[in-house]
Design an enzyme around this catalytic site. Structure first.
Site, PDB file in Angstrom:
ATOM      1  N   ASP A  55      46.779   0.109 -36.323  1.00  0.00           N
ATOM      2  CA  ASP A  55      47.316  -1.467 -36.555  1.00  0.00           C
ATOM      3  C   ASP A  55      47.129  -1.651 -38.198  1.00  0.00           C
ATOM      4  O   ASP A  55      47.056  -2.692 -38.780  1.00  0.00           O
ATOM      5  CB  ASP A  55      46.323  -2.385 -35.719  1.00  0.00           C
TER       6      ASP A  55
ATOM      7  N   ILE B 247      48.392 -11.253 -42.395  1.00  0.00           N
ATOM      8  CA  ILE B 247      47.157 -11.868 -41.599  1.00  0.00           C
ATOM      9  C   ILE B 247      47.628 -12.899 -40.691  1.00  0.00           C
ATOM     10  O   ILE B 247      48.362 -13.605 -40.575  1.00  0.00           O
ATOM     11  CB  ILE B 247      46.350 -12.637 -42.657  1.00  0.00           C
TER      12      ILE B 247
ATOM     13  N   LYS C 195      49.242  -7.730 -35.149  1.00  0.00           N
ATOM     14  CA  LYS C 195      49.329  -6.273 -35.179  1.00  0.00           C
ATOM     15  C   LYS C 195      48.486  -5.578 -34.285  1.00  0.00           C
ATOM     16  O   LYS C 195      48.688  -4.673 -33.815  1.00  0.00           O
ATOM     17  CB  LYS C 195      49.379  -5.911 -36.752  1.00  0.00           C
ATOM     18  N   THR C 196      47.237  -6.178 -34.332  1.00  0.00           N
ATOM     19  CA  THR C 196      46.210  -5.466 -33.676  1.00  0.00           C
ATOM     20  C   THR C 196      46.304  -5.772 -32.385  1.00  0.00           C
ATOM     21  O   THR C 196      46.416  -4.988 -31.599  1.00  0.00           O
ATOM     22  CB  THR C 196      44.698  -6.192 -34.169  1.00  0.00           C
TER      23      THR C 196
END
Length: 362
Positions: free
Chosen positions: A248, A175, A179-180
């Site tokens: 992602d 988190i 990644k996105t």
């Protein structure tokens, strides 16, 4: 001076790494030395997409010249042979007039060695001061130098990385690992189809961060069902033999999070359902895990400001990191690349982004 094609290719690569995506490259043109006697020059024009200013670009270009061995002297009234010479001709910023930089380049209309390659990639661009297209300026220029178009070509830097060979690339991470953001950057740069996880509507997520033990099982089951359904729907839109797809997330993350959050009996039931679903999904050609230390993760989570994430404890993030790394070690059939992004900023720093691309491509 030296290997002219090699210096041009190296300069284009450095521009790609430090300034932005090289989106157009002209042919290579051989032209006589302008303003003094010397061996013929090689010239090209390129178009670059960047989000930094012309002044900043100029500073980077001067540094690239230095790296590639250009030595500036006062001989020949400023004209001399050199390893590389980098100039800005146009900018989307329009007209710039400063001591350091004047745009459009004030002498471009008088130099055929600029206009010929420029017309090839930007012939219809209108000069903001002369109010004529580059093609028209080339037709009417007073420079009658002999220009020879060569068969040699300069390679697009991003073509050397060949990310599309993976067909289906998954970017994963804890988190707040980014990644996105990285998936979006890669998709834009390499013209890939983008699949993003959609989790904002999950009604159990805010409740889970308030009471993890109570809401862990319904949260993980809802995530699993949603990820499975969406991946099936999204991947079905593409031909993985023809399209380059970047996502992602992978549905396997459900198992990693579930192992951290669920009680042992709940996890056993969960894994039975997971195994039935997972065997029906397409597997990524390359699985990239972005590792980021917990301190940076907490900073990123705070920075992006999602209310329901602000109470995530550091211990939970540590467990997720360990869960991912254990998963990676256990999946011998997976093609996995771990990239440590703890000390870099690939969103703000172009060279950091390209360094990740290079690692993925290795």
């Amino acid at each position: 001076m030296g290997d002219r094609l090699d210096f041009i290719q190296k300069a284009v690569h450095q521009i790609y790494k430090t300034i932005g995506d090289v989106v157009s490259i002209s042919s290579v043109y051989q032209t006589p030395a302008w303003g003094f006697n010397s061996r013929d020059f090689y010239n090209i024009c390129i178009a670059v997409q960047t989000n930094i200013s012309g002044i900043e670009v100029l500073d980077i270009l001067l540094e690239i010249e230095n790296v590639l061995g250009r030595k500036r002297t006062d001989s020949n009234n400023g004209y001399e042979a050199r390893t590389i010479d980098l100039d800005i001709i146009f900018s989307s910023e329009g007209v710039i007039t400063t001591k350091k930089l004047i745009l459009p380049h004030p002498a471009m209309q008088d130099r055929k060695f600029v206009l010929e390659p420029l017309a090839e990639i930007a012939g219809d661009v209108v000069h903001p001061k002369l109010k004529e297209t580059v093609k028209k300026i080339l037709e009417t220029t007073s420079d009658n130098s002999k220009i020879i178009k060569l068969n040699d070509t300069i390679i697009f830097p991003k073509d050397t990385y060949s990310l599309s060979r993976f067909q289906y690339l998954t970017i994963e991470g804890n988190i707040g690992a980014g990644k996105t953001s990285l998936a979006k950057l890669i998709a834009k740069e390499f013209n890939a189809k983008l699949i993003l996880e959609r989790f904002a509507d999950n009604p159990f997520l805010p409740k889970f961060y308030e009471d993890m033990e109570r809401y862990a099982f319904p949260l993980e089951m809802s995530f699993l069902a949603d990820r499975y359904q969406r991946l099936q729907e999204d991947i079905a839109q593409f031909d993985l033999f023809k399209d380059f797809v970047v996502s992602d997330y992978d549905v396997f993350k459900s198992l990693i999070f579930a192992k951290v959050t669920l009680q042992s009996d709940e996890f056993m039931l969960y894994k039975k359902v997971f195994d039935l679903m997972y065997k029906n999904l397409a597997k990524p050609g390359l699985y990239v895990y972005l590792y980021q230390n917990t301190e940076r993760l907490l900073q990123n989570i705070k920075k992006r400001g999602r209310d329901y994430e602000q109470k995530i404890p550091a211990e939970y993030l540590d467990k997720i990191n360990k869960g991912y790394l254990q998963f990676i070690k256990s999946q011998s059939e997976f093609n996995v690349k771990v990239v440590d992004v703890s000390e870099i900023d690939f969103i703000e720093n172009r060279s950091d982004f390209v360094s990740i691309i290079e690692k993925i491509a290795q």
